[in-house]
Design a protein around this motif. Sequence first.
Motif, mmCIF file in Angstrom:
data_model
loop_
_atom_site.group_PDB
_atom_site.id
_atom_site.type_symbol
_atom_site.label_atom_id
_atom_site.label_comp_id
_atom_site.label_asym_id
_atom_site.label_seq_id
_atom_site.Cartn_x
_atom_site.Cartn_y
_atom_site.Cartn_z
ATOM 1 N N PRO A 164 0.822 -1.217 0.000
ATOM 2 C CA PRO A 164 0.000 0.000 0.000
ATOM 3 C C PRO A 164 0.849 1.257 0.000
ATOM 4 O O PRO A 164 2.006 1.228 0.420
ATOM 5 C CB PRO A 164 -0.778 -0.099 1.322
ATOM 6 N N ARG A 165 0.267 2.344 -0.488
ATOM 7 C CA ARG A 165 1.032 3.585 -0.486
ATOM 8 C C ARG A 165 1.228 4.059 0.958
ATOM 9 O O ARG A 165 0.432 3.741 1.848
ATOM 10 C CB ARG A 165 0.408 4.641 -1.376
ATOM 11 N N SER A 166 2.305 4.824 1.169
ATOM 12 C CA SER A 166 2.694 5.181 2.540
ATOM 13 C C SER A 166 1.705 6.145 3.162
ATOM 14 O O SER A 166 1.128 6.999 2.486
ATOM 15 C CB SER A 166 4.070 5.831 2.530
ATOM 16 N N GLU A 167 1.570 6.004 4.466
ATOM 17 C CA GLU A 167 0.674 6.891 5.221
ATOM 18 C C GLU A 167 1.367 8.202 5.558
ATOM 19 O O GLU A 167 0.734 9.236 5.694
ATOM 20 C CB GLU A 167 0.302 6.222 6.561
ATOM 21 N N ASP A 168 2.705 8.124 5.722
ATOM 22 C CA ASP A 168 3.406 9.260 6.329
ATOM 23 C C ASP A 168 4.001 10.240 5.315
ATOM 24 O O ASP A 168 4.875 11.017 5.657
ATOM 25 C CB ASP A 168 4.494 8.738 7.281
ATOM 26 N N VAL A 169 3.576 10.169 4.052
ATOM 27 C CA VAL A 169 4.031 11.195 3.106
ATOM 28 C C VAL A 169 2.815 11.895 2.503
ATOM 29 O O VAL A 169 1.718 11.331 2.485
ATOM 30 C CB VAL A 169 4.914 10.622 1.953
ATOM 31 N N SER A 170 3.046 13.097 2.021
ATOM 32 C CA SER A 170 1.959 13.849 1.415
ATOM 33 C C SER A 170 1.625 13.249 0.038
ATOM 34 O O SER A 170 2.532 12.898 -0.723
ATOM 35 C CB SER A 170 2.417 15.302 1.283
ATOM 36 N N HIS A 171 0.331 13.124 -0.250
ATOM 37 C CA HIS A 171 -0.079 12.558 -1.542
ATOM 38 C C HIS A 171 -0.751 13.612 -2.419
ATOM 39 O O HIS A 171 -1.415 14.522 -1.906
ATOM 40 C CB HIS A 171 -1.040 11.388 -1.315
ATOM 41 N N ALA A 172 -0.594 13.440 -3.715
ATOM 42 C CA ALA A 172 -1.220 14.363 -4.670
ATOM 43 C C ALA A 172 -2.730 14.287 -4.520
ATOM 44 O O ALA A 172 -3.269 13.223 -4.192
ATOM 45 C CB ALA A 172 -0.823 13.973 -6.095
ATOM 46 N N PRO A 173 -3.432 15.414 -4.747
ATOM 47 C CA PRO A 173 -4.898 15.350 -4.694
ATOM 48 C C PRO A 173 -5.425 14.365 -5.732
ATOM 49 O O PRO A 173 -4.774 14.128 -6.760
ATOM 50 C CB PRO A 173 -5.340 16.770 -5.048
ATOM 51 N N VAL A 174 -6.602 13.802 -5.437
ATOM 52 C CA VAL A 174 -7.232 12.922 -6.420
ATOM 53 C C VAL A 174 -7.543 13.767 -7.654
ATOM 54 O O VAL A 174 -8.103 14.855 -7.543
ATOM 55 C CB VAL A 174 -8.540 12.333 -5.828
ATOM 56 N N ARG A 175 -7.134 13.281 -8.806
ATOM 57 C CA ARG A 175 -7.364 14.055 -10.041
ATOM 58 C C ARG A 175 -8.769 13.785 -10.561
ATOM 59 O O ARG A 175 -9.325 12.713 -10.335
ATOM 60 C CB ARG A 175 -6.336 13.667 -11.115
ATOM 61 N N LYS A 176 -9.288 14.743 -11.311
ATOM 62 C CA LYS A 176 -10.690 14.582 -11.693
ATOM 63 C C LYS A 176 -10.878 13.463 -12.713
ATOM 64 O O LYS A 176 -9.984 13.164 -13.504
ATOM 65 C CB LYS A 176 -11.287 15.893 -12.147
ATOM 66 N N ASP A 177 -12.082 12.904 -12.645
ATOM 67 C CA ASP A 177 -12.427 11.770 -13.497
ATOM 68 C C ASP A 177 -12.807 12.331 -14.867
ATOM 69 O O ASP A 177 -13.949 12.690 -15.106
ATOM 70 C CB ASP A 177 -13.613 11.057 -12.832
ATOM 71 N N ILE A 178 -11.842 12.409 -15.767
ATOM 72 C CA ILE A 178 -12.094 13.151 -17.013
ATOM 73 C C ILE A 178 -12.193 12.243 -18.233
ATOM 74 O O ILE A 178 -12.709 12.639 -19.276
ATOM 75 C CB ILE A 178 -10.986 14.221 -17.212
ATOM 76 N N LEU A 179 -11.709 11.023 -18.122
ATOM 77 C CA LEU A 179 -11.629 10.178 -19.318
ATOM 78 C C LEU A 179 -12.969 9.535 -19.666
ATOM 79 O O LEU A 179 -13.720 9.106 -18.774
ATOM 80 C CB LEU A 179 -10.581 9.084 -19.107
ATOM 81 N N SER A 180 -13.241 9.431 -20.965
ATOM 82 C CA SER A 180 -14.419 8.682 -21.426
ATOM 83 C C SER A 180 -14.116 7.197 -21.250
ATOM 84 O O SER A 180 -12.941 6.823 -21.072
ATOM 85 C CB SER A 180 -14.661 8.998 -22.905
ATOM 86 N N PRO A 181 -15.134 6.327 -21.311
ATOM 87 C CA PRO A 181 -14.851 4.882 -21.177
ATOM 88 C C PRO A 181 -13.789 4.413 -22.188
ATOM 89 O O PRO A 181 -12.889 3.640 -21.838
ATOM 90 C CB PRO A 181 -16.209 4.232 -21.434
ATOM 91 N N ALA A 182 -13.854 4.912 -23.409
ATOM 92 C CA ALA A 182 -12.866 4.471 -24.415
ATOM 93 C C ALA A 182 -11.463 4.946 -24.031
ATOM 94 O O ALA A 182 -10.471 4.231 -24.199
ATOM 95 C CB ALA A 182 -13.256 5.015 -25.787
ATOM 96 N N GLU A 183 -11.397 6.173 -23.492
ATOM 97 C CA GLU A 183 -10.081 6.698 -23.085
ATOM 98 C C GLU A 183 -9.538 5.939 -21.873
ATOM 99 O O GLU A 183 -8.324 5.781 -21.716
ATOM 100 C CB GLU A 183 -10.188 8.197 -22.779
#
Length: 673
Positions: free
Chosen positions: A26-45
């Motif tokens: 799993p990704r580490s708890e003790d480091v800063s993580h990038a914000p969740v990026r927006k869900d922009i892709l179409s199903p094909a993308e």
Amino acid sequence: MNTDELRAFQREILGGIPADLPAAFPRSEDVSHAPVRKDILSPAEKELALRNALRYFPAETHAVLAPEFAQELREYGRIYMYRLRPSQPVKARPISAYPAKCDQAASIMLMIQNNLDPAVAQHPEELITYGGNGGVFQNWAQYRLTMQYLSQMTEEQTLAMYSGHPMGLFPSHKDAPRVVVTNGMVIPNYSKPDDWERMNAMGVSQYGQMTAGSYMYIGPQGIVHGTTITVLNAVRMNDKTGSGPAGKLFVTAGLGGMSGAQPKAGNIAGVVSVTAEVNSDAAHKRHEQGWVDHVIEDVEELVLQVRASVEAKEAVSYAYLGNVVDVWEAFDRAELFVDLGSDQTSLHNPWAGGYYPAGLSFEASNKMMASDPDAFADHVKESLRRHADAVNKHTARGTYFFDYGNAFLLEASRSGADIMNTDGTGFRYPSYVQDIMGPMCFDYGFGPFRWVCASGEAADLELTDRIACEVLEDLKKEAPAEIQQQMDDNIRWIKGAQANRLVVGSQARILYADALGRMKIAKAFNDAIAADRLAGPVILGRDHHDVSGTDSPFRETSNIYDGSAFTADMAVQNFAGDAFRGATWISLHNGGGVGWGEVVNGGFGMLIDGSADAERRLTSMLHWDVNNGIARRSWARNEGAEWAIQRAMDQEPLLKVTLPAHAADDVIAEALK
Ligand SMILES: NC(=O)c1ccc[n+]([C@@H]2O[C@H](COP(=O)([O-])OP(=O)(O)OC[C@H]3O[C@@H](n4cnc5c(N)ncnc54)[C@H](O)[C@@H]3O)[C@@H](O)[C@H]2O)c1
């Protein structure tokens, strides 16, 4: 490092993408993580994104990896390939620790690792060095493959890096750059923020910021110097009574990657500073690192403390844990006079975590920007209008407000804020480059030269500091009046550099210098390596935020007034010119600082090893790397640059630059009647 650790580290690099997949962790708890990026892709993308990610791996692993990567895309909006994170610590090791066939390749590995060191990088597990979205790679497969290529590279090869993706090693020659980096280069009509979101989510492009994607970030120190120069000169410019900096109040925002330098710069400049920061982790990190003196959570308490410090004329810095809009409004209500104001929220990235709107908590913002991006954008726009209104009230009372190159004025204007000048032709406030950095530094060739001691030894850095100081003191004796102040500031900086304990990560130093200064300092380092006074080679570089490397109409080239501010010939010429004059690696980026599609910028890295060849390359490349930009600034009729390019021609007979003639106002007016 003991031998077992070193072997394990080298084995992992030589192994590239391992044939046997490492266990998922799993990704580490003790480091800063990038914000969740927006869900922009179409199903094909989305299908394409998955297919693109899997092309790094043999087909027999796809059944395991496909669902895992699909889950990352769903959960984080990107496929980072967390499973592929290295098992060995990522940090700048001495150059001899890297398994490489040439020192040039090893120096690039060192700098890549420095950019991803968790002590240096903003979101290390998402391979983001600074600025919220400044990526070194898009995923960990690219990291592993790149490090492996670098370990195999000879001086007859060049590695082509396409937005974090290593396209491969191509035959070249000894004098060619070992790595050519491009980040985010897209067809101009497809350069809107959502184009970045889409292409980045598909794994085909990345935002390299400036020194993130070009492996030349040296931690907040890189920016402290420039910020100190800016704050110092802003104070000087506005010191109408000659009373000096004591008791002057500076209000701003952001304690992130670069913005975190503001309180330290405020202290060095001798003012009282208040820096608002919504992210508690970022504020406390800067406090623990000693970059800011006090953290205050209550705005009324802040008013009391700040008033007392202003009256006592202290040089002190306060972090306010909350929204900057609340500070501007509270100080207005309390009628607390602010001498200088600015802003370093990441408005180059307004919709995905760069700017947190007033009235919405940090946590609520992080949720909303992914779950309901349109509503979040409305909050940002509303907040920017409020932000501008509050600033306007202060400037009406005499505050000097400047845009800190973070696209504050640009985004505020796009949000309908009251930020345009009275005839609507431009912004109401200057950018720091228009008023300060441009005319005082860039036009004369002064910019953020930097170096890293590849031995990793603190003693090497100390000696290079002394050498650089001696060179500048020598140059100052002969320097004309026009550049005496800059020379003084830079000598003061390098003298205090050790005491200010600025090193985070590699043994690195930044020092503003002009073309002659950069060449002389680099040559003196090369001589010291040849004489074995230094324990190892030195890596030269610079920030892209410089004289020549960056075409950015809202920042680096905002003091270009001949209509060419929206052209990008200078940055592209710079990149190409550095390449064939001897850079070890070069980079060209779309985006950086003010945002995707708003700027083209480039940089270089150069390893010097004490050889005659290194001297030839450093002289040729550094001369071009600065004078290209001075020539362009001079052609734009910038007074300081016209003076500086004439001086450069007097010093170098092979330099012949086209100089502008100045048309008189009455001739123009008469002709256009
Ligand atoms: N330091 C410099 O010399 C310099 C020069 C040019 C441009 N910039 C620009 O400054 C910006 C900041 O750079 P960075 O690397 O520090 O970015 P960053 O994203 O690491 O830091 C920005 C910080 O601002 C905080 N923030 C956002 N909105 C806020 C709000 N409304 N109130 C209070 N805090 C808020 C964020 O939590 C974050 O910690 C960028 O756009 C960069 O391009 C900096």
